[in-house]
Design an enzyme around this catalytic site. Sequence first.
Site, PDB file in Angstrom:
ATOM      1  CB  CYS A  42      -0.970  -0.070   1.168  1.00 39.09           C
ATOM      2  SG  CYS A  42      -2.430   0.926   0.876  1.00 39.09           S
ATOM      3  CG  HIS A  55      -3.245  -3.321   4.024  1.00 31.28           C
ATOM      4  ND1 HIS A  55      -2.324  -2.686   4.830  1.00 31.28           N
ATOM      5  CD2 HIS A  55      -3.824  -2.358   3.275  1.00 31.28           C
ATOM      6  CE1 HIS A  55      -2.357  -1.385   4.588  1.00 31.28           C
ATOM      7  NE2 HIS A  55      -3.258  -1.154   3.649  1.00 31.28           N
ATOM      8  CD  GLU A  77      -0.647  -5.394   6.398  1.00 33.46           C
ATOM      9  OE1 GLU A  77      -0.488  -5.927   5.280  1.00 33.46           O
ATOM     10  OE2 GLU A  77      -0.985  -4.205   6.549  1.00 33.46           O
TER      11      GLU A  77
HETATM   12  N1  GLN Z   1      -3.577   6.273   0.815  1.00 32.30           N
HETATM   13  C1  GLN Z   1      -2.348   6.021   1.492  1.00 32.30           C
HETATM   14  C2  GLN Z   1      -1.203   6.810   0.885  1.00 32.30           C
HETATM   15  O1  GLN Z   1      -1.375   7.486  -0.061  1.00 32.30           O
HETATM   16  C3  GLN Z   1      -2.015   4.545   1.468  1.00 32.30           C
HETATM   17  C4  GLN Z   1      -3.063   3.788   2.235  1.00 32.30           C
HETATM   18  C5  GLN Z   1      -2.544   2.576   2.934  1.00 32.30           C
HETATM   19  O2  GLN Z   1      -1.347   2.352   3.060  1.00 32.30           O
HETATM   20  N2  GLN Z   1      -3.458   1.806   3.483  1.00 32.30           N
HETATM   21  O3  GLN Z   1      -0.109   6.738   1.390  1.00 32.30           O
END
Ligand code: GLN
Length: 201
Positions: free
Chosen positions: A91, A182, A184
Amino acid sequence: MKSSLLWKSGANNVKIGILAVQGAFAEHDAALRTLGAETVLLRNKNDLARFDGLVLPGGESTAQSKLLKDLEMFEPLKDMIESGTPTLATCAGLILLAGRLADDDAVHFGTLPITARRNAYGRQLGSFQRVGNVGRIENFVMTFIRAPYVESADSDDVEILATVDDRVVGVQYRNQLALAFHPEIGDDLRVHEFFLKGIKG
Ligand code: GLN
């Protein structure tokens, strides 16, 4: 627990550094320890001693990048990734690695030749789950939280591992495994197991 835990090996363990300045690092730590890995939480530059693999967790990429610079961890981590340290990024971590951001002039590490789009699913779809394949891992529950997606792979060497609705959400490029979701979250440890197996060979 779907993981086979085959990797659990005791003495000749690898050590994984988990970036822990912001975001969802505790869950990665728990997953990797369950699989028998040794872990170290990377909170400041003194923690950047030798480790065999690196995890860049989800969270907020802009905040993470700023903290890394303030803490003088940014350049050493970038060097480690560029010099081949196996890296699992999820992410916000994927955003940190991306060579280009579709909706943003910022480039953070820029070590992964993809164009990523942040917060790509809009507010109403801020968080959702899909079941799909991640490389050879079948039927993995992918949890997305204000997630990016990979708008384009900008090198032929970027291998696409996962897609959702024709959007790329998981890639591998050399030592970098980057996922928009994610892995995890939940008790399915197969993605972490795949990462560890890749390190151990
Ligand atoms: N939207 C977040 C970002 O731009 C990432 C979201 C996440 O890691 N769950 O960093």
